[in-house]
Design a protein around this motif. Structure first.
Motif, PDB file in Angstrom:
ATOM      1  N   ALA A  20      32.180  42.856  33.239  1.00  0.00           N
ATOM      2  CA  ALA A  20      32.422  43.921  32.321  1.00  0.00           C
ATOM      3  C   ALA A  20      33.993  44.204  32.372  1.00  0.00           C
ATOM      4  N   PHE A  21      34.717  43.784  33.203  1.00  0.00           N
ATOM      5  CA  PHE A  21      36.116  43.974  33.202  1.00  0.00           C
ATOM      6  C   PHE A  21      36.617  42.779  33.556  1.00  0.00           C
ATOM      7  N   PRO A  22      38.089  42.899  32.971  1.00  0.00           N
ATOM      8  CA  PRO A  22      38.939  41.516  33.122  1.00  0.00           C
ATOM      9  C   PRO A  22      39.081  41.230  34.637  1.00  0.00           C
ATOM     10  N   ALA A  23      39.349  39.686  34.685  1.00  0.00           N
ATOM     11  CA  ALA A  23      39.678  39.259  36.233  1.00  0.00           C
ATOM     12  C   ALA A  23      40.960  39.669  36.542  1.00  0.00           C
ATOM     13  N   PRO A  24      41.399  39.947  37.649  1.00  0.00           N
ATOM     14  CA  PRO A  24      42.686  40.446  38.159  1.00  0.00           C
ATOM     15  C   PRO A  24      43.457  39.119  38.215  1.00  0.00           C
ATOM     16  N   THR A  25      44.763  39.258  37.725  1.00  0.00           N
ATOM     17  CA  THR A  25      45.677  38.421  37.849  1.00  0.00           C
ATOM     18  C   THR A  25      46.565  38.202  38.882  1.00  0.00           C
ATOM     19  N   ALA A  26      46.909  39.324  39.515  1.00  0.00           N
ATOM     20  CA  ALA A  26      47.701  39.478  40.498  1.00  0.00           C
ATOM     21  C   ALA A  26      47.046  39.096  41.951  1.00  0.00           C
ATOM     22  N   ALA A  27      47.848  38.271  42.693  1.00  0.00           N
ATOM     23  CA  ALA A  27      47.289  38.174  43.951  1.00  0.00           C
ATOM     24  C   ALA A  27      47.762  39.336  45.040  1.00  0.00           C
ATOM     25  N   ALA A  28      46.610  39.846  45.687  1.00  0.00           N
ATOM     26  CA  ALA A  28      47.095  41.031  46.621  1.00  0.00           C
ATOM     27  C   ALA A  28      47.496  40.650  47.946  1.00  0.00           C
ATOM     28  N   SER A  29      48.409  41.087  48.428  1.00  0.00           N
ATOM     29  CA  SER A  29      48.537  40.881  49.983  1.00  0.00           C
ATOM     30  C   SER A  29      47.547  41.168  50.835  1.00  0.00           C
ATOM     31  N   ILE A  30      47.573  40.404  51.930  1.00  0.00           N
ATOM     32  CA  ILE A  30      46.567  40.791  52.906  1.00  0.00           C
ATOM     33  C   ILE A  30      47.040  41.514  54.145  1.00  0.00           C
ATOM     34  N   VAL A  31      46.593  42.600  54.559  1.00  0.00           N
ATOM     35  CA  VAL A  31      46.994  43.420  55.890  1.00  0.00           C
ATOM     36  C   VAL A  31      45.677  43.133  56.912  1.00  0.00           C
ATOM     37  N   CYS A  99      35.676  46.245  51.562  1.00  0.00           N
ATOM     38  CA  CYS A  99      34.418  46.357  51.473  1.00  0.00           C
ATOM     39  C   CYS A  99      33.878  45.948  52.818  1.00  0.00           C
ATOM     40  N   GLY A 100      32.516  45.519  52.708  1.00  0.00           N
ATOM     41  CA  GLY A 100      32.011  44.771  53.877  1.00  0.00           C
ATOM     42  C   GLY A 100      32.829  43.824  54.510  1.00  0.00           C
ATOM     43  N   SER A 101      33.077  42.662  53.759  1.00  0.00           N
ATOM     44  CA  SER A 101      33.927  41.544  54.252  1.00  0.00           C
ATOM     45  C   SER A 101      35.455  41.654  53.565  1.00  0.00           C
ATOM     46  N   SER A 102      35.507  42.108  52.636  1.00  0.00           N
ATOM     47  CA  SER A 102      36.753  42.113  51.825  1.00  0.00           C
ATOM     48  C   SER A 102      37.102  40.805  50.981  1.00  0.00           C
ATOM     49  N   LYS A 103      35.847  40.067  50.751  1.00  0.00           N
ATOM     50  CA  LYS A 103      35.970  38.948  50.058  1.00  0.00           C
ATOM     51  C   LYS A 103      35.762  38.862  48.695  1.00  0.00           C
ATOM     52  N   GLY A 104      35.034  40.047  48.292  1.00  0.00           N
ATOM     53  CA  GLY A 104      34.443  40.210  46.693  1.00  0.00           C
ATOM     54  C   GLY A 104      35.205  41.370  46.313  1.00  0.00           C
ATOM     55  N   ARG A 105      34.633  42.512  46.506  1.00  0.00           N
ATOM     56  CA  ARG A 105      34.887  43.895  46.052  1.00  0.00           C
ATOM     57  C   ARG A 105      36.465  44.074  46.553  1.00  0.00           C
ATOM     58  N   GLY A 106      36.796  43.870  47.773  1.00  0.00           N
ATOM     59  CA  GLY A 106      37.909  44.164  48.197  1.00  0.00           C
ATOM     60  C   GLY A 106      38.975  43.544  47.512  1.00  0.00           C
ATOM     61  N   THR A 107      39.062  42.269  47.518  1.00  0.00           N
ATOM     62  CA  THR A 107      39.858  41.448  46.882  1.00  0.00           C
ATOM     63  C   THR A 107      40.177  41.649  45.154  1.00  0.00           C
ATOM     64  N   SER A 127      49.544  46.863  46.872  1.00  0.00           N
ATOM     65  CA  SER A 127      48.241  46.814  46.839  1.00  0.00           C
ATOM     66  C   SER A 127      47.671  45.737  47.686  1.00  0.00           C
ATOM     67  N   SER A 128      47.044  45.925  48.583  1.00  0.00           N
ATOM     68  CA  SER A 128      46.461  45.018  49.896  1.00  0.00           C
ATOM     69  C   SER A 128      45.063  44.986  50.122  1.00  0.00           C
ATOM     70  N   VAL A 129      44.675  44.125  50.650  1.00  0.00           N
ATOM     71  CA  VAL A 129      43.361  43.840  51.222  1.00  0.00           C
ATOM     72  C   VAL A 129      43.043  43.922  52.472  1.00  0.00           C
ATOM     73  N   LEU A 130      42.102  44.561  53.208  1.00  0.00           N
ATOM     74  CA  LEU A 130      42.095  44.494  54.491  1.00  0.00           C
ATOM     75  C   LEU A 130      41.207  43.189  55.062  1.00  0.00           C
ATOM     76  N   GLU A 131      41.945  42.282  55.629  1.00  0.00           N
ATOM     77  CA  GLU A 131      41.170  41.065  55.968  1.00  0.00           C
ATOM     78  C   GLU A 131      40.230  41.263  57.025  1.00  0.00           C
ATOM     79  N   GLY A 132      38.914  40.774  56.553  1.00  0.00           N
ATOM     80  CA  GLY A 132      37.446  40.634  57.427  1.00  0.00           C
ATOM     81  C   GLY A 132      36.850  42.125  57.062  1.00  0.00           C
TER      82      GLY A 132
END
Length: 159
Positions: A20-31, A99-107, A127-132
């Motif tokens: 229902a929302f646009p896909a993000p265009t920016a790549a977030a950094s990974i922490v 999120c659980g694995s940060s591969k979907g919601r987190g990213t 804006s960063s995503v927690l690896e794993g």
């Protein structure tokens, strides 16, 4: 400062919630979990210069990283402008999503927030995503588990 308000879009039960929302265009950094742990061990606590956002909703169990806030991903997108205002007013420099694995919601959340930061011409916030994700966090060892509020070992044994 110009504000770009994301549209409020209803979620259709026949599509994935994020469609229902646009896909993000920016790549977030990974922490990495190691980086967050080192910050916390050095006395940098969530809420001061960084924020940890746990995006789990129906799978929010087993504990969460100490000091994180729970904002389920399914309701996040329309709140991004308000979150940005709160975080920027507080002087937050890094928002870390997981999120659980940060591969979907987190990213996805990290990308949406990075898009919004860029639209505000803010060069000091990241804006960063927690690896794993939380699974990676609790699997990393006792020093991580000790910084997991509400930790329930029985939940993680089956993960």
């Amino acid at each position: 400062m110009a504000s770009r308000e994301p549209p409020a879009v209803p979620v259709d039960s026949e599509r994935p919630w994020h469609a229902a929302f646009p896909a993000p265009t920016a790549a977030a950094s990974i922490v990495t979990c190691e980086t967050v742990l080192s910050w916390m061990q050095a006395g940098r606590l969530p809420g001061n210069d960084f924020v940890l956002v746990d995006l789990r909703r129906t799978d929010y169990e087993g504990g969460t990283i100490h000091g994180s806030i729970n904002l389920p991903a399914q309701s996040l997108y329309p709140t991004i402008p308000s979150l940005y205002t709160l975080f920027s007013t507080a002087g937050i420099k890094n928002v870390i999503w997981f999120c659980g694995s940060s591969k979907g919601r987190g990213t996805r959340a990290a990308g949406w927030f990075a898009d919004y930061i860029r639209a505000q011409n803010n060069t000091t916030m990241e804006s960063s995503v927690l690896e794993g994700g939380i699974k990676g966090w609790v699997a990393s060892g006792n020093e991580y588990v000790e910084l997991t509020d509400g930790y329930d070992a029985s939940i993680w044994k089956s993960s």
